[in-house]
Each structure stands twice: as structure tokens, then as C-alpha cells.
Design an enzyme around this catalytic site. Structure first.
Site, PDB file in Angstrom:
ATOM      1  N   CYS A 164     -24.618  57.712 -39.119  1.00  0.00           N
ATOM      2  CA  CYS A 164     -26.060  57.648 -39.392  1.00  0.00           C
ATOM      3  C   CYS A 164     -26.918  58.149 -38.238  1.00  0.00           C
ATOM      4  O   CYS A 164     -28.139  58.251 -38.377  1.00  0.00           O
ATOM      5  CB  CYS A 164     -26.448  56.221 -39.745  1.00  0.00           C
ATOM      6  SG  CYS A 164     -25.347  55.482 -40.963  1.00  0.00           S
ATOM      7  N   HIS A 304     -34.794  52.650 -37.494  1.00  0.00           N
ATOM      8  CA  HIS A 304     -33.577  52.918 -38.273  1.00  0.00           C
ATOM      9  C   HIS A 304     -33.679  52.141 -39.577  1.00  0.00           C
ATOM     10  O   HIS A 304     -33.392  52.678 -40.645  1.00  0.00           O
ATOM     11  CB  HIS A 304     -32.348  52.512 -37.464  1.00  0.00           C
ATOM     12  CG  HIS A 304     -31.059  52.907 -38.106  1.00  0.00           C
ATOM     13  ND1 HIS A 304     -30.785  54.198 -38.482  1.00  0.00           N
ATOM     14  CD2 HIS A 304     -29.961  52.167 -38.467  1.00  0.00           C
ATOM     15  CE1 HIS A 304     -29.574  54.256 -39.029  1.00  0.00           C
ATOM     16  NE2 HIS A 304     -29.080  53.029 -39.037  1.00  0.00           N
ATOM     17  N   GLU A 315     -32.445  45.324 -34.749  1.00  0.00           N
ATOM     18  CA  GLU A 315     -33.341  46.384 -34.294  1.00  0.00           C
ATOM     19  C   GLU A 315     -34.681  45.788 -33.871  1.00  0.00           C
ATOM     20  O   GLU A 315     -35.252  46.181 -32.845  1.00  0.00           O
ATOM     21  CB  GLU A 315     -33.554  47.444 -35.374  1.00  0.00           C
ATOM     22  CG  GLU A 315     -34.437  48.597 -34.884  1.00  0.00           C
ATOM     23  CD  GLU A 315     -34.511  49.769 -35.833  1.00  0.00           C
ATOM     24  OE1 GLU A 315     -35.028  50.829 -35.410  1.00  0.00           O
ATOM     25  OE2 GLU A 315     -34.056  49.640 -36.993  1.00  0.00           O
ATOM     26  N   LYS A 336     -36.983  54.632 -44.799  1.00  0.00           N
ATOM     27  CA  LYS A 336     -35.835  54.436 -45.695  1.00  0.00           C
ATOM     28  C   LYS A 336     -36.206  53.536 -46.868  1.00  0.00           C
ATOM     29  O   LYS A 336     -35.502  53.520 -47.881  1.00  0.00           O
ATOM     30  CB  LYS A 336     -34.649  53.844 -44.930  1.00  0.00           C
ATOM     31  CG  LYS A 336     -33.984  54.798 -43.943  1.00  0.00           C
ATOM     32  CD  LYS A 336     -32.750  54.144 -43.314  1.00  0.00           C
ATOM     33  CE  LYS A 336     -32.058  55.078 -42.320  1.00  0.00           C
ATOM     34  NZ  LYS A 336     -32.804  55.215 -41.053  1.00  0.00           N
ATOM     35  N   HIS A 341     -31.245  55.644 -47.538  1.00  0.00           N
ATOM     36  CA  HIS A 341     -30.584  55.992 -46.281  1.00  0.00           C
ATOM     37  C   HIS A 341     -29.783  57.275 -46.474  1.00  0.00           C
ATOM     38  O   HIS A 341     -28.781  57.293 -47.188  1.00  0.00           O
ATOM     39  CB  HIS A 341     -29.672  54.846 -45.858  1.00  0.00           C
ATOM     40  CG  HIS A 341     -29.084  54.995 -44.497  1.00  0.00           C
ATOM     41  ND1 HIS A 341     -29.247  56.130 -43.718  1.00  0.00           N
ATOM     42  CD2 HIS A 341     -28.303  54.149 -43.756  1.00  0.00           C
ATOM     43  CE1 HIS A 341     -28.602  55.971 -42.571  1.00  0.00           C
ATOM     44  NE2 HIS A 341     -28.034  54.778 -42.582  1.00  0.00           N
ATOM     45  N   PHE A 400     -22.458  53.785 -37.568  1.00  0.00           N
ATOM     46  CA  PHE A 400     -21.161  53.115 -37.529  1.00  0.00           C
ATOM     47  C   PHE A 400     -20.383  53.577 -36.295  1.00  0.00           C
ATOM     48  O   PHE A 400     -20.522  54.715 -35.838  1.00  0.00           O
ATOM     49  CB  PHE A 400     -20.348  53.440 -38.782  1.00  0.00           C
ATOM     50  CG  PHE A 400     -20.756  52.671 -40.008  1.00  0.00           C
ATOM     51  CD1 PHE A 400     -21.730  51.695 -39.967  1.00  0.00           C
ATOM     52  CD2 PHE A 400     -20.138  52.926 -41.223  1.00  0.00           C
ATOM     53  CE1 PHE A 400     -22.093  50.984 -41.098  1.00  0.00           C
ATOM     54  CE2 PHE A 400     -20.484  52.219 -42.365  1.00  0.00           C
ATOM     55  CZ  PHE A 400     -21.463  51.245 -42.312  1.00  0.00           C
TER      56      PHE A 400
END
Length: 414
Positions: A164, A304, A315, A336, A341, A400
Site C-alpha cells: 500500500c 492513510h 495513525e 479512501k 483503498h 503490509f
């Protein structure tokens, strides 16, 4: 040694909100969701039956017909967004400057649709029925490769694959390439298209996706108490970066300046962020240090903000760790909530959005934020876009494997 200044001169978007920068930005400003029932395959037996699909995309608008069959959908999206960005920038590549223009465009997962399709053909009809274009269709670096071929860009060419964080790493790495003098201009960003049975099924197995199938447009709800996972999207986001003098020499319009880049690793877990979001803290801090500015100077963060339970909490905690009391004065939003996403394309799309927030003096909203979760107490620009002067905008991407990337953009001042 003085660092070479790098500016953004062209933008290109393909998103679930529309094809092109204007349509995508309009959708964001309207607070419109691009999430709907999946049409790419029969998802009726899947826990998740919704996604952010791109509607009405015709590759023939950007690619010669005979070339289309050599490219999976993620490559087609990348070429389309790069074409828009190049046209927007007015940058021309010829034999005199080709070695000084490069391409850094990545993807998180690459040609999963091609893999699924030709695996089925292999089982049903045998290996002789596999197209000779199968490998070039699916490998991640062929987005960058095909873009360089289309435009004749012979400079640095590579394709990050950092889940991502891919799009942000691509833009940040391209920024550093120009800054150190290895290129004068770069086509950079991310692209992705993996809304397939295996893609959705795999994320469902991880229990990472929302299952709010009866309310698709309300399913992506970052920072909200009732969020239940992210929504997969597809598309591409590409920027044209140039050394300032190069851009001025050709009288290019400048959207914003890229001034800071942070990249860190959590070294903690294959999918979960580090405790306290400490990797994100170091990443944001690194971007600020790279730009040599104080945390109090940042006006907006494109988070994010995936709509996952732990990710949004951590976050938010990380933003407070970096910005202290200023965290409550700056604006934070997750686009998002509207696009879903886009995985490897997310950082590219959100970089474009961050640049436009500066250029247009507008903050995109976080929709579906009906009940902010405990601890999620920042100004998330809930529900509606807002007019605001933005001098510095930070774009966060966390992937990830604990890979983090942060881009810091500034309002252009010559």
C-alpha cells in the site's frame, strides 16, 4: 550542497470516482462514494461483494489496439494516467532529453487477473493455449516499462512493489533521483487492478475487508466507530516531477513543490502496524526533517486512513506523537472513504489529491464519519469539503510488511 528543487507539473488520475483528474476531484469535493456492487466477477458467495471499480474505462482511448492484448488492466490504467499527466504537463520527450526523463511506476500486486485467467486456461486447455504475452502482462515493472516505451523515456526506470506504500515510494524515490541530478524529469506513481475472485477472497480470508454489502457507499468509514474493514479499489495516480529550472525553462505550470520524503520500516509484523504507530512517527518525522520545516507548519494530512480498526487508531496516535498540540489544529482526511483503498495505486492517487488541495485551496472530506471512534479525535474534515489555505500538505502511506512512506508537498513559491 544545495538540493535541487523538484516541482509537480502534471497530474493524471483513474479512480472509482471517474476517469481523469477533473472528474475524480469533482467527486471528492462532492463527498461522493465510488463504492458499489462488484461486477468484475460473480461475488454473490463472497463475504465481501462490494468494491471501488472504475466504470467506463476504454483502453483504446490511450493505447493502440494491437498493444492492448499485451497488457493487464493495471498496466492500461498506468498508461492512461501517465498519458493524462504528460499532456497536462506539456513535457515533450525527444532524442535530446530522453536519457534525462525516467519512469518510476509501481504496483502492489500486479497482474492478478491475468494469472487467474490463464491458470484456468492451463487447466482446461493445456500449456499451448497460454499467450506469449502472459508474463509481460502480469509482471509489475511492465507498467513502468510500457510507459517508458510509449513516451520514449530512457532515464532511470524501476517499479517499487511495497504493497500500500508503492505509489508514495515511487514518487519519493523519483524525487530523490531528480534532486541528486540523475534525471531532470520523472513520470512517477502507482497503478493497481486486482478486484478478482482471488484478490477479494484472499483479503476476506484475512478478515481485512468490510462486509457492509447492503450499504456500499457507507462501507468505507475511516476513523468511525462502526468501521469493519477496508474497501478494495482500483485505478492509477501519476505525477510529472521536474527539476525547477527545467520546468521554468519550458514555461511549465507548477502545481506544487515536493520538499520532503520519509521512508521507514516497522520490523514488527507482516500485516499489523507497530505498537503506537512508531514506524509511522519516524516516517513523518523523516519527511519533515528532509524538508527542514517544523511540525507546526503543516496544514493538512492526507491520511492513510484505510477504515481498519487498528490502522486508523494507530495513525491518529502517530500524528499526535509527531505534531503534539498542533495535531488538533491541522486538518486530516481520508479520501479512501470515497475511493476505497487502491493498494499500490493509493499513494499515487493521494499524492495528486494532496497537490490539488494546495493548488485549489480545498480540503477533501472524510465521508461516513458519523461517530468518531474513541481516540480518533482530530479534525478529519467530516462529511463535507472545506475551503482552506494549504501551504504544506503531508501524504501518508503505510503497507503490509511494515513499510512506510510519507510525501511532503509545499505551495510553490519561486
Amino acid at each position: 550542497m544545495n538540493k535541487r528543487r523538484v516541482v509537480v507539473t502534471g497530474l493524471g488520475l483513474v479512480t472509482p470516482l471517474g476517469i481523469g483528474v477533473e472528474k475524480s476531484w469533482e467527486g471528492l469535493m462532492q463527498g461522493r462514494s465510488g463504492v458499489r456492487r462488484i461486477t468484475h466477477f460473480d461475488a454473490s458467495t463472497f463475504p465481501t461483494q462490494i468494491a471501488g471499480e472504475v466504470d467506463g474505462f476504454n483502453p483504446e482511448d490511450y493505447i493502440e489496439v494491437k498493444e492492448i492484448k499485451k497488457m493487464d488492466r493495471f498496466i492500461q490504467f498506468g498508461i492512461a494516467a501517465a498519458t493524462m499527466a504528460m499532456e497536462d504537463s506539456g513535457l515533450k520527450i525527444d532524442e535530446t532529453n530522453a536519457p534525462n526523463v525516467g519512469v518510476y511506476v509501481g504496483a502492489g500486486m500486479g497482474g492478478l487477473p491475468a494469472i487467474e485467467h490463464y491458470h484456468k486456461i492451463l487447466l482446461e486447455k493445456g500449456p499451448r493455449k497460454i499467450t506469449p504475452f502472459f508474463i509481460p502482462m502480469l509482471i509489475i515493472n511492465l507498467a513502468a516499462g510500457q510507459i517508458s516505451i510509449k513516451f520514449g523515456a530512457k532515464g532511470p526506470n524501476a517499479a517499487p512493489a511495497t504493497a500500500c506504500a508503492t505509489g508514495s515510494h515511487a514518487i519519493g524515490d523519483a524525487f530523490k533521483i531528480i534532486q541528486r541530478g540523475d534525471a531532470d524529469a520523472m513520470i512517477a506513481g502507482g497503478t493497481e487492478s486486482v478486484i478478482t475472485a482471488m484478490g477479494i477472497g484472499g483479503f476476506n480470508a484475512m478478515k481485512a475487508l468490510s462486509t457492509r454489502n447492503d450499504e456500499p457507499q457507507k462501507a468505507s468509514r475511516p476513523f468511525d466507530r462502526d468501521r469493519d474493514g477496508f474497501i478494495m479499489g482500483e485505478g492509477a495516480g501519476i505525477v510529472i516531477l521536474e527539476e525547477l529550472g527545467h520546468a521554468i525553462k519550458r514555461n511549465a505550470k507548477v502545481y506544487a513543490e515536493l520538499v520532503g520524503y520519509g521512508l521507514t520500516g516497522d520490523a514488527y509484523h507482516i500485516t499489523s502496524p507497530a505498537p503506537g504507530g512508531e514506524g509511522a512517527v519516524r516516517c513523518m518525522t523523516m519527511a519533515l526533517k528532509d524538508a527542514a520545516i517544523a511540525p507546526s507548519e503543516v496544514d493538512y494530512i492526507n491520511a492513510h486512513g484505510t477504515s481498519t480498526k487498528h490502522g486508523d487508531e494507530l495513525e491518529t496516535h502517530a500524528v499526535k506523537g509527531v505534531f503534539g498540540e498542533h495535531a488538533y489544529r491541522l486538518a486530516v482526511s481520508s479520501t479512501k472513504s470515497m475511493t476505497g483503498h487502491l493498494l499500490g495505486a493509493a499513494g499515487g492517487v493521494e499524492a495528486v489529491v494532496s497537490v490539488l488541495s494546495i493548488h485549489n485551496s480545498m480540503l477533501p472530506p472524510t465521508i461516513n464519519l458519523d461517530h468518531p471512534d474513541e481516540g480518533c479525535d482530530l479534525d478529519y474534515v467530516a462529511h463535507k469539503a472545506r475551503s482552506a489555505s494549504v501551504r504544506y500538505a503531508l501524504s501518508n502511506s503505510f503497507g503490509f510488511g511494515g513499510t512506510n512512506a510519507c510525501l511532503l508537498f509545499k505551495k510553490f513559491e519561486n
